[in-house]
Design a protein around this motif. Structure first.
Motif, PDB file in Angstrom:
ATOM      1  N   GLY B  38      14.867 -19.451  38.136  1.00 43.90           N
ATOM      2  CA  GLY B  38      15.014 -20.744  38.793  1.00 43.90           C
ATOM      3  C   GLY B  38      16.251 -21.502  38.369  1.00 43.90           C
ATOM      4  N   LEU B  97      17.282 -36.276  29.541  1.00 47.26           N
ATOM      5  CA  LEU B  97      17.373 -34.851  29.183  1.00 47.26           C
ATOM      6  C   LEU B  97      16.973 -34.010  30.393  1.00 47.26           C
ATOM      7  N   GLY B  98      17.914 -33.768  31.230  1.00 45.58           N
ATOM      8  CA  GLY B  98      17.610 -33.049  32.457  1.00 45.58           C
ATOM      9  C   GLY B  98      16.797 -33.926  33.385  1.00 45.58           C
ATOM     10  N   GLY B  99      16.538 -33.403  34.587  1.00 46.20           N
ATOM     11  CA  GLY B  99      15.616 -34.101  35.473  1.00 46.20           C
ATOM     12  C   GLY B  99      14.227 -34.100  34.853  1.00 46.20           C
ATOM     13  N   SER B 100      13.970 -33.114  34.013  1.00 46.39           N
ATOM     14  CA  SER B 100      12.642 -32.961  33.408  1.00 46.39           C
ATOM     15  C   SER B 100      12.165 -34.228  32.712  1.00 46.39           C
ATOM     16  N   ILE B 103      11.162 -36.939  35.120  1.00 48.94           N
ATOM     17  CA  ILE B 103       9.845 -36.744  35.737  1.00 48.94           C
ATOM     18  C   ILE B 103       8.769 -37.332  34.828  1.00 48.94           C
ATOM     19  N   TYR B 124       7.266 -27.464  42.407  1.00 49.02           N
ATOM     20  CA  TYR B 124       7.708 -27.273  41.022  1.00 49.02           C
ATOM     21  C   TYR B 124       6.560 -27.584  40.068  1.00 49.02           C
ATOM     22  N   TYR B 127       5.116 -31.511  37.687  1.00 52.73           N
ATOM     23  CA  TYR B 127       4.551 -32.816  38.070  1.00 52.73           C
ATOM     24  C   TYR B 127       3.092 -32.934  37.668  1.00 52.73           C
ATOM     25  N   CYS B 170       9.396 -33.515  46.349  1.00 51.57           N
ATOM     26  CA  CYS B 170      10.368 -32.580  45.790  1.00 51.57           C
ATOM     27  C   CYS B 170      11.042 -31.865  46.954  1.00 51.57           C
ATOM     28  N   ASN B 174      11.538 -26.622  45.537  1.00 51.00           N
ATOM     29  CA  ASN B 174      11.290 -25.422  44.758  1.00 51.00           C
ATOM     30  C   ASN B 174       9.780 -25.280  44.815  1.00 51.00           C
ATOM     31  N   ASP B 202      12.123 -36.257  43.496  1.00 50.10           N
ATOM     32  CA  ASP B 202      12.920 -35.309  42.713  1.00 50.10           C
ATOM     33  C   ASP B 202      13.921 -34.631  43.655  1.00 50.10           C
ATOM     34  N   ILE B 204      16.723 -32.947  42.836  1.00 47.94           N
ATOM     35  CA  ILE B 204      17.620 -32.159  41.997  1.00 47.94           C
ATOM     36  C   ILE B 204      18.382 -31.092  42.792  1.00 47.94           C
ATOM     37  N   TYR B 205      17.825 -30.695  43.928  1.00 48.27           N
ATOM     38  CA  TYR B 205      18.519 -29.705  44.773  1.00 48.27           C
ATOM     39  C   TYR B 205      19.279 -30.344  45.943  1.00 48.27           C
ATOM     40  N   SER B 234      21.868 -29.859  36.603  1.00 46.86           N
ATOM     41  CA  SER B 234      21.471 -28.465  36.408  1.00 46.86           C
ATOM     42  C   SER B 234      21.771 -27.549  37.588  1.00 46.86           C
ATOM     43  N   LYS B 235      21.312 -27.934  38.760  1.00 43.31           N
ATOM     44  CA  LYS B 235      21.365 -26.998  39.889  1.00 43.31           C
ATOM     45  C   LYS B 235      22.703 -27.055  40.616  1.00 43.31           C
ATOM     46  N   ARG B 243      21.285 -29.928  29.629  1.00 49.38           N
ATOM     47  CA  ARG B 243      20.210 -30.919  29.619  1.00 49.38           C
ATOM     48  C   ARG B 243      20.696 -32.311  30.002  1.00 49.38           C
TER      49      ARG B 243
HETATM   50  C1  LIG Z   1      12.383 -29.231  41.414  1.00 48.91           C
HETATM   51  C2  LIG Z   1      12.874 -29.240  40.032  1.00 48.91           C
HETATM   52  N1  LIG Z   1      12.942 -30.395  39.377  1.00 48.91           N
HETATM   53  C3  LIG Z   1      13.387 -30.459  38.120  1.00 48.91           C
HETATM   54  C4  LIG Z   1      13.771 -29.328  37.435  1.00 48.91           C
HETATM   55  C5  LIG Z   1      14.232 -29.469  36.016  1.00 48.91           C
HETATM   56  O1  LIG Z   1      15.589 -29.418  35.931  1.00 48.91           O
HETATM   57  P1  LIG Z   1      16.413 -30.007  34.709  1.00 48.91           P
HETATM   58  O2  LIG Z   1      15.464 -30.560  33.713  1.00 48.91           O
HETATM   59  O3  LIG Z   1      17.196 -28.874  34.177  1.00 48.91           O
HETATM   60  O4  LIG Z   1      17.279 -31.070  35.295  1.00 48.91           O
HETATM   61  C6  LIG Z   1      13.721 -28.092  38.078  1.00 48.91           C
HETATM   62  C7  LIG Z   1      14.111 -26.849  37.369  1.00 48.91           C
HETATM   63  O5  LIG Z   1      13.792 -25.756  37.724  1.00 48.91           O
HETATM   64  C8  LIG Z   1      13.270 -28.052  39.408  1.00 48.91           C
HETATM   65  O6  LIG Z   1      13.207 -26.880  40.070  1.00 48.91           O
END
Ligand SMILES: Cc1ncc(COP(=O)(O)O)c(C=O)c1O
Lengths: 205, 388
Positions: B38, B97-100, B103, B124, B127, B170, B174, B202, B204-205, B234-235, B243
């Motif tokens: 991913g 720290l990332g999208g993570s 969330i 994804y 959540y 999302c 994903n 979200d 992110i894509y 990230s993507k 991160r």
């Molecule tokens: C839909 C989605 N959101 C968030 C993330 C997390 O990404 P990151 O924390 O690297 O920004 C991912 C990673 O696979 C994702 O697919």
């Protein structure tokens, strides 16, 4: 064969239902106004995309390329034939790291200064140089020198001999500077000893 | 009382990630072509890496503002303008720290114990556990292949109860590759406002769409005040390991979220933030090049999957194809496990929620040559398992 013989295909492609994912090409020609201009821009983009994909990997089949670009197989097959006929595509070859197979082989980049000839300019002299089989490439360049010549030989002596006996004795050649290549790091966009493998885990979310 | 019994029942109750088990299986196999990843197969563009190296050389190694580097927040604000989103870099953007992390922050900030959070599935994997950790009850809203996995307004409406607090979106999605149309977004926004819900979007894509631009729900009038937009490097810029992600939301929400961030994280990595500035300011061409590659591979894999008899809707975003494998008579897990023996790793769709059963996720963030090889192997597999 007329140069635009594949156009009807590309055109009907636009009119009919789109195969999965042909938007990329579509999105672009929406920009220009009149339809024939749009089609032209579309053709040009397709040509460039096909050439780019072949340049990356010339063993890609026309079918794969067509699938990657979302156009019918015949369109790409015909386009490639046409590009070959027009001598846009001159040859299919491999990028090879010769250092790995033949340690003696040498390549030299030679800067050549010449006095251009009336009527022919640099072309006639360039031709006298590029006819030699040991010459890999010849380009007219801006700057202190006029021609950049790349010569390949089985060993150092052979190249040195070529420069002193053939190249510098050509009429109108006034000076040469020879640079032997010691190591190739990257050629034609390819990094030869790339340490960047795929570091990713096999499965990630 | 045993040691384990004394631990948090909430944490102990979380199911382990379905991906984890599959990862262990796949890791034992040799010569596997992985369509299970991913994340981008590209390394971070050199100009971005180079900017980070330069920052390190200049000793750029300290904490930054809790919110993130001002220069980065400005770059993010400008970047979001491209999606018709208007945020004040000083107060409405938080680098995480990332999208993570975003969330987690978003859900922890929005929900109270007992609230319901609507999660359209398949989706994804983060959540649901983040909602549970925040004390909420996750409620799956199924999406279907007939709708190309877009959230259908009537399904959303049907899932809303008086306890519903928030909706997670999302898109681009994903694992399905679904994106929402302008009309979808309008219809969803109407329902959300009618029921006074929050949205965690979200995105992110957002950069990885093919043919159509991503539409953010936060751009709909009246939605910004109730939406937390999540995005990250990230993507789009192939920067998973750095991160760096962020969220954008109205000031009052950001001020609450930043409290959690401040006490648990302090700030996102400083070198990564510098790299992110470079990517946002000068990485467009690199990003476009990667998107073009994904698009070519996307066409290749979708055509290839359909050709071998695995029906595959057209994914319009992200880098995943999500073919229907029901014609093989296998469950998603059986399919993925048995395909491993043929040397291809895909992710079973049920990992992304019950609505993903009957599908598998194939990432096309891998070279065209690998995709072709994987398709050949999959064709042999499908031939062998297909019921006669
Ligand atoms: C839909 C989605 N959101 C968030 C993330 C997390 O990404 P990151 O924390 O690297 O920004 C991912 C990673 O696979 C994702 O697919």
């Amino acid at each position: 064969m007329s140069s635009d013989s594949h156009r009807p295909q590309a055109g009907s492609q636009q009119a009919g239902p789109h195969p999965a994912g042909s938007h990329h090409l579509e999105a672009h020609h929406e920009a220009a106004g009149d339809p024939s201009r749009r089609e032209c821009a579309h053709d040009q983009r397709l040509r460039l995309s096909v050439l780019q994909l072949l340049h990356e990997n010339s063993r890609r089949s026309p079918e794969t390329i067509a699938d990657m670009l979302g156009v019918p197989h015949e369109v790409v097959a015909r386009l490639i034939r046409q590009l070959e006929e027009e001598k846009v595509i001159l040859r299919y070859s491999a990028v090879i790291n010769w250092d790995k197979v033949d340690a003696n082989r040498v390549t030299a980049v030679i800067d050549v200064r010449v006095t251009p000839q009336r009527e022919f300019g640099f072309d006639a002299i360039a031709e006298r140089i590029y006819r030699f089989p040991e010459v890999r490439s010849v380009s007219l360049v801006s700057g202190t020198y006029d021609l950049q010549v790349v010569v390949e030989g089985r060993n150092l002596k052979q190249v040195a001999q070529f420069v002193s006996e053939k190249l510098s004795t050509i009429e109108h050649v006034t000076a040469t500077t020879t640079h032997f290549l010691l190591k190739t790091y990257k050629a034609d966009g390819v990094i030869f000893d790339d340490q960047e493998g795929d570091q990713r885990l096999v499965v990630t979310p | 009382m045993s040691k384990l019994e004394r631990l948090s029942p909430v944490v102990r109750g979380l199911p382990p990630s379905g991906i984890r088990r599959f990862f262990d299986l796949a890791s034992q196999m040799k010569d596997v072509i992985s369509l299970g990843v991913g994340e981008p197969d590209f390394v971070t563009p050199w100009r971005v890496r180079e900017a980070a190296v330069y920052a390190l050389e200049r000793g750029f190694t300290s904490y930054t503002s809790n919110y993130g580097l001002p220069a980065l927040r400005e770059a993010i604000a400008e970047y979001l303008e491209g999606f018709d989103l208007h945020y004040d870099p000083a107060h409405e953007i938080l680098v995480t720290l990332g999208g993570s992390e975003s969330i987690d922050l978003a859900l922890r900030t929005l929900v109270c114990p007992g609230d319901e959070v609507l999660i359209p599935e398949p989706t994804y994997v983060s959540y649901r556990p983040c909602a549970i950790l925040a004390g909420a009850t996750p409620v799956a809203v199924p999406t279907t292949v007939e709708d190309e996995f877009r959230l259908a307004p009537d399904r959303l409406r049907a899932a809303i109860t008086p306890r519903t607090k928030a909706l997670v979106l999302c898109y681009p999605n994903n694992p399905t590759g679904a994106i929402l149309t302008e009309e979808d977004v309008q219809a969803i926004a109407r329902i959300v406002m009618e029921h006074d819900l929050f949205v965690v979007s979200d995105e992110i894509y957002a950069e990885l769409t093919y043919g159509r631009r991503h539409v953010s729900i936060a751009a709909v009038p009246g939605m910004k005040e109730r939406t937390i937009v999540i995005n990250g490097m990230s993507k789009a810029f192939a920067m998973t390991g750095w991160r760096i992600g962020y969220c954008a939301a109205p000031r009052d929400l950001i001020e609450e979220m930043v409290k959690i961030h401040q006490y648990t994280i302090m700030c996102a990595p400083s070198m990564g933030q510098v790299a992110a500035v470079e990517a946002l300011r000068h990485g467009q061409a690199d990003k476009d090049r990667m998107v073009e590659k994904y698009d070519q591979r996307r066409r290749l894999i979708v055509k290839g999957l359909n050709d071998i008899g695995l029906r595959c809707h057209e994914p319009r975003g992200a880098f995943y194809a999500f073919p229907d494998i029901r014609s093989t008579g296998l469950s998603s897990e059986e399919f993925a496990e048995r395909l491993l023996a043929y040397g291809v790793a895909v992710v079973p769709g049920n990992v992304f929620g019950a609505a993903g059963e009957g599908f598998v996720r194939c990432s096309y963030a891998t070279s065209a040559e690998q995709i072709e090889r994987a398709l050949e192997r999959m064709a042999r597999f499908v031939q062998a398992v297909r019921p006669v």
